[in-house]
Design a protein around this motif. Structure first.
Motif, short mmCIF file in Angstrom:
data_model
loop_
_atom_site.label_atom_id
_atom_site.label_comp_id
_atom_site.label_asym_id
_atom_site.label_seq_id
_atom_site.Cartn_x
_atom_site.Cartn_y
_atom_site.Cartn_z
N THR A 28 0.83 -1.21 0.00
CA THR A 28 0.00 0.00 0.00
C THR A 28 0.86 1.25 0.00
O THR A 28 0.61 2.20 -0.76
N LEU A 29 1.87 1.27 0.85
CA LEU A 29 2.76 2.43 0.89
C LEU A 29 3.50 2.60 -0.44
O LEU A 29 3.69 3.72 -0.92
N ASP A 30 3.93 1.49 -1.02
CA ASP A 30 4.63 1.56 -2.30
C ASP A 30 3.72 2.11 -3.39
O ASP A 30 4.15 2.92 -4.22
N LEU A 31 2.46 1.67 -3.41
CA LEU A 31 1.51 2.17 -4.40
C LEU A 31 1.29 3.67 -4.23
O LEU A 31 1.29 4.42 -5.21
N SER A 32 1.13 4.11 -2.99
CA SER A 32 0.94 5.54 -2.73
C SER A 32 2.13 6.35 -3.22
O SER A 32 1.96 7.41 -3.83
N MET A 57 10.82 5.63 0.61
CA MET A 57 11.14 6.88 -0.07
C MET A 57 11.28 6.64 -1.56
O MET A 57 11.63 5.54 -1.99
N ARG A 58 11.00 7.68 -2.34
CA ARG A 58 11.26 7.64 -3.78
C ARG A 58 11.76 9.02 -4.21
O ARG A 58 11.39 10.04 -3.62
N GLN A 59 12.60 9.01 -5.25
CA GLN A 59 13.11 10.25 -5.81
C GLN A 59 12.43 10.54 -7.14
O GLN A 59 12.13 9.63 -7.91
N ALA A 104 -3.94 -5.10 -5.82
CA ALA A 104 -3.08 -5.79 -6.78
C ALA A 104 -3.26 -5.23 -8.18
O ALA A 104 -2.27 -5.02 -8.92
N GLU A 105 -4.49 -4.98 -8.57
CA GLU A 105 -4.75 -4.43 -9.91
C GLU A 105 -4.19 -3.01 -10.03
O GLU A 105 -3.66 -2.63 -11.09
N ALA A 106 -4.30 -2.24 -8.96
CA ALA A 106 -3.78 -0.88 -8.99
C ALA A 106 -2.25 -0.88 -9.12
O ALA A 106 -1.67 -0.08 -9.86
N ARG A 107 -1.57 -1.79 -8.40
CA ARG A 107 -0.12 -1.86 -8.50
C ARG A 107 0.32 -2.28 -9.89
O ARG A 107 1.30 -1.76 -10.44
N ALA A 108 -0.41 -3.20 -10.49
CA ALA A 108 -0.07 -3.62 -11.86
C ALA A 108 -0.30 -2.48 -12.85
O ALA A 108 0.50 -2.27 -13.77
N ALA A 109 -1.38 -1.74 -12.64
CA ALA A 109 -1.70 -0.64 -13.55
C ALA A 109 -0.66 0.48 -13.46
O ALA A 109 -0.24 1.02 -14.49
#
Length: 440
Positions: A10-14, A72-74, A103-108
């Motif tokens: 979830t955090l990664d998707l956000s 974190m992401r840059q 799962a579908e949102a992460r793939a998209a």
């Protein structure tokens, strides 16, 4: 949340959603609110989100004794890409509407971040050329001026693509763009063509200004993200400095060769001039949207909004209210109508707002200031022109944002929703709380 891995997903998707929004021009407030909405919808309550100009982080601690999970992401690259911005906006709406799951949102979002564009890059170059030609038409240029502006803009775009392949900073790309535009004007003047070469310079200055983030910087400042705002405005000032350096260099070359590009003095206005001005503004705005990969369905609405806005600006100036107030009122109109229009054609308001503002960017004032300063005469007048340009840019951004402040609460009031709003949403779904019943 049941499992730690689901929290991490979830955090990664956000973060990935926030990265794509920020890299494509969304304001920090919109990015933060969207990330909060996604995390909250998927069960992560009260995450800590920090968004800056070049990086973002999100952390979550389920209970006090647990070790916090921090990601974190840059943001490594930035470009105006309204196709990706619209797709991410739709993805978020589908997720919050329970039409897709985690799962579908992460793939998209993975597909969106790795896929290219359906629009051919040469078509985009033609779009930038059409935009410059529209500006030239709006300023009263004849067909030959429009043609030269088109070719100059296409040349600038291809040159900047080539330079970007060597990872040169944006400043140098802007210097090259300003120099090319001015050299085209110098060549037209040297050939003694029946054109006003200063129109070519002005048209391409607006082309180069169109990608600068004044709008995002002022939106961040007004919504409390001062660090991100300062970074955006610094980037905008540096890019503008590149244009100044390039144009000054081109004018100096012309001076050494004994070729004067001249000063642009707008002629008397009549109904024909007003009609042509509106047509040029509509072409400019629609072409900018096309070159920025906007969906085709937004072209006509953007052209209409830009046409009305330039008519408002021109009418206000004719009434004696001055250029700054004319531009501010026109920008307020853009912000006021964009919220409803964007909802009907299903694009983020930012797509329409920025595109419709482009014809009113202060390219003429910048050109005048640079021309006067390069000649070494009337320096005070040249500085005044540059100050006027900065005032126009500020009036555009603040007028649009104020229009959004007014439009969004008005629409919610009609639906009996709460009046409070931390800032106008230019990207992302507008999530509001239900009104609490008052005491009897």
């Amino acid at each position: 949340m049941a499992e730690q891995s689901e929290v991490a997903h979830t955090l990664d998707l956000s973060l990935r959603i926030g990265e794509m929004l920020l890299s494509n021009g969304a304001g920090a407030a919109d990015v933060t609110a969207t990330m909060h909405a996604v995390a909250h919808h998927l069960g992560v309550r009260n995450p800590i989100i920090d968004v800056t100009f070049t990086s973002m982080s999100i952390s979550y601690q389920s209970i006090e004794d647990d070790v916090p999970l921090v990601m974190m992401r840059q943001v490594k690259q930035r470009e105006i890409d309204y196709e990706d911005l619209t797709r991410v906006d739709h993805l978020v709406r589908d997720l919050l509407g329970n039409r897709i799951d985690l799962a579908e949102a992460r793939a998209a979002i993975a597909r969106l971040s790795s896929s290219g564009h359906h629009r051919n890059r040469w078509a985009v170059t033609a779009g930038w050329g059409a935009m410059a030609a529209g500006v030239a038409l709006m300023l009263g240029g004849n067909p030959l001026v429009c043609a030269i502006a088109f070719v100059a803009a296409a040349t600038i775009d291809r040159l900047q693509i080539y330079m970007a392949s060597y990872r040169l900073p944006t400043f140098y790309l802007q210097v090259a763009g300003g120099a090319v535009a001015t050299l085209f004007a110098v060549a037209a003047a040297a050939a003694e063509l029946d054109v006003d070469p200063s129109l070519v310079v002005t048209a391409n200055i607006i082309l180069l200004l169109s990608g600068i983030g004044f709008m995002g910087g002022l939106q961040d400042a007004l919504t409390g993200f001062y660090v991100t705002s300062c970074a955006r405005l610094m980037e905008a000032l540096l890019s503008t400095g590149g244009i100044i350096a390039g144009v000054s260099g081109g004018l100096s070359v012309g001076s050494v060769l004994g070729v004067s590009v001249g000063q642009l003095e707008p002629g008397a206005s009549d109904l024909t001039t007003i009609a042509v001005m509106g047509l040029g503004a509509a072409i400019c705005a629609a072409a900018f949207a096309f070159a920025s990969y906007s969906p085709k369905r937004v072209m006509i609405p953007i052209a209409v909004v830009a046409w009305v806005a330039i008519m408002i600006s021109f009418s206000m100036r004719e009434l004696g209210l001055g250029r700054i107030w004319g531009v501010a009122v026109a920008a307020f109109f853009i912000g006021l109508v964009t919220y409803s229009i964007s909802g009907r054609i299903k694009v983020p308001p930012l797509v329409i707002v920025v595109s419709a503002m482009v014809p009113m960017l202060p390219g003429l004032s910048i050109y005048r200031g640079l021309a006067l300063l390069s000649e070494g005469e009337l320096i005070a007048t040249g500085l005044l022109s540059l100050i006027t340009a900065a005032s126009v840019a500020t009036a555009l951004a603040s007028g649009v944002i104020f229009g959004e402040y007014v439009a969004q609460p008005l629409r919610r009031e009609a639906r009996r929703m709460e009046k409070r709003l931390a800032g106008p949403r230019l990207v992302g779904p507008l999530r509001t709380r239900k009104r609490r019943s008052g005491r009897s």
